[in-house]
Design an enzyme around this catalytic site. Structure first.
Site, mmCIF file in Angstrom:
data_model
loop_
_atom_site.group_PDB
_atom_site.id
_atom_site.type_symbol
_atom_site.label_atom_id
_atom_site.label_comp_id
_atom_site.label_asym_id
_atom_site.label_seq_id
_atom_site.Cartn_x
_atom_site.Cartn_y
_atom_site.Cartn_z
ATOM 1 N N SER A 149 27.836 -18.458 44.429
ATOM 2 C CA SER A 149 27.079 -18.693 45.673
ATOM 3 C C SER A 149 26.559 -20.123 45.762
ATOM 4 O O SER A 149 26.430 -20.825 44.752
ATOM 5 C CB SER A 149 25.885 -17.734 45.749
ATOM 6 O OG SER A 149 26.305 -16.405 45.551
HETATM 7 N N1 SAH Z 1 26.163 -13.716 41.583
HETATM 8 C C1 SAH Z 1 27.445 -14.363 41.519
HETATM 9 C C2 SAH Z 1 28.099 -14.417 42.897
HETATM 10 C C3 SAH Z 1 29.358 -13.667 42.835
HETATM 11 S S1 SAH Z 1 30.155 -13.286 44.367
HETATM 12 C C4 SAH Z 1 27.340 -15.744 40.876
HETATM 13 O O1 SAH Z 1 26.222 -16.188 40.577
HETATM 14 O O2 SAH Z 1 28.379 -16.353 40.622
HETATM 15 C C5 SAH Z 1 29.976 -11.536 44.348
HETATM 16 C C6 SAH Z 1 30.559 -10.785 43.184
HETATM 17 O O3 SAH Z 1 30.330 -9.398 43.452
HETATM 18 C C7 SAH Z 1 32.068 -10.933 42.994
HETATM 19 O O4 SAH Z 1 32.319 -11.367 41.695
HETATM 20 C C8 SAH Z 1 32.600 -9.530 43.224
HETATM 21 O O5 SAH Z 1 33.711 -9.201 42.414
HETATM 22 C C9 SAH Z 1 31.392 -8.668 42.879
HETATM 23 N N2 SAH Z 1 31.403 -7.313 43.453
HETATM 24 C C10 SAH Z 1 31.882 -6.908 44.651
HETATM 25 N N3 SAH Z 1 31.693 -5.581 44.806
HETATM 26 C C11 SAH Z 1 31.080 -5.144 43.669
HETATM 27 C C12 SAH Z 1 30.628 -3.865 43.226
HETATM 28 N N4 SAH Z 1 30.774 -2.764 43.966
HETATM 29 N N5 SAH Z 1 30.029 -3.785 42.015
HETATM 30 C C13 SAH Z 1 29.873 -4.893 41.224
HETATM 31 N N6 SAH Z 1 30.292 -6.123 41.596
HETATM 32 C C14 SAH Z 1 30.887 -6.249 42.803
#
Ligand code: SAH
Length: 243
Positions: free
Chosen positions: A93
């Site tokens: 993000s």
């Molecule tokens: N917090 C992260 C941002 C990642 S983007 C950072 O600091 O880099 C969102 C993430 O959520 C992605 O990696 C995606 O694979 C994950 N995601 C999507 N649906 C999900 C679910 N149902 N359970 C766990 N993770 C999920």
């Protein structure tokens, strides 16, 4: 003449910064990013209802090495205030968004916090600087494993991570003082409300995938009552999974 001087000054600065060890370059880039976040917060104070974030959040933003959480080819861009690709169609993000989501959670020392969507692991690392325990769930195996390697290598000992569908939360570790969801959901998952402590809060982007979403705060009051409030429009990758 002035232009000549300023361009030779620029070349001198660039040449000097190329001589600095990489870590020093990252540190000064990170300090510049923190200043950018401070001014972005001031510009968006109308949404946030304040014009500065909690100093603990800003200290964590100044400390955590974002360049350690991004793929090699993205490292030069680590301290730009924007999301970056981390593979598997996912992104780390935007730092401003990480800062405000962390601030909205009102994290305190001693808190136990759950994050849904580990991704790169960066948001979990920011939280781990402030609270006592961070639990984080990632649905994509390769990303979850890579984040876990980052936590080990960088010595983040108060983060526990696992691979799974975060929609259902982490029941055996519940209840949590705070829950942060970093992927957009069409609705607030009921199991996550269930796993929030009375007095706890959740920060979650709610809305249609790839369309307008809003960052929402869900509060569970001490009497068990649930209230929610929209903060600002955002754009996140979708929460996937079988629900
Ligand atoms: N917090 C992260 C941002 C990642 S983007 C950072 O600091 O880099 C969102 C993430 O959520 C992605 O990696 C995606 O694979 C994950 N995601 C999507 N649906 C999900 C679910 N149902 N359970 C766990 N993770 C999920």
């Amino acid at each position: 003449m002035t232009r000549l001087i300023s361009s030779s000054l620029l070349i001198a600065i660039l040449a000097f910064s190329a001589l600095l060890p990489a870590d020093d370059r990252y540190t000064s880039a990170r300090q510049a990013l923190v200043k950018e976040i401070i001014s972005d917060v001031q510009e968006t104070s109308i949404y946030l209802d304040k014009d500065a974030l909690d100093p603990r959040v800003m200290d964590a933003m100044a400390k955590v090495p974002r360049h350690e959480f991004v793929p090699f080819l993205q490292k030069p861009y680590s301290y730009q205030n924007r999301p970056l690709p981390i593979g598997h169609g996912q992104t780390i993000s935007q730092p401003y968004i990480v800062a405000i989501m962390t601030d909205l959670l009102k994290p305190k020392a001693g808190d136990r916090v759950l994050e849904i969507g580990t991704g790169s692991g960066y948001q979990a690392a920011i939280l781990s600087e402030i609270v006592s325990e961070v639990y984080t769930i990632e649905i994509i195996g390769a990303l979850g494993e890579q984040a876990e390697e980052h936590f080990k290598r960088l010595n983040y000992r108060n983060i526990q991570s696992r691979i799974g569908d975060g929609y259902y939360g982490w029941e055996s570790a519940a209840p949590f003082d705070g829950i942060v969801v970093t992927a957009a959901a069409s609705h607030v998952p009921p199991p996550l409300i269930e796993q929030l402590k009375p007095g706890g809060r959740m920060v979650i982007p709610v809305g249609s995938p790839f369309l307008v979403q809003h960052l929402v705060i869900v509060e569970k009051h001490t009497d068990g009552k649930i209230t929610s409030k929209q903060i600002l429009p955002v754009r996140f990758v979708p929460l996937t999974g079988g629900h």
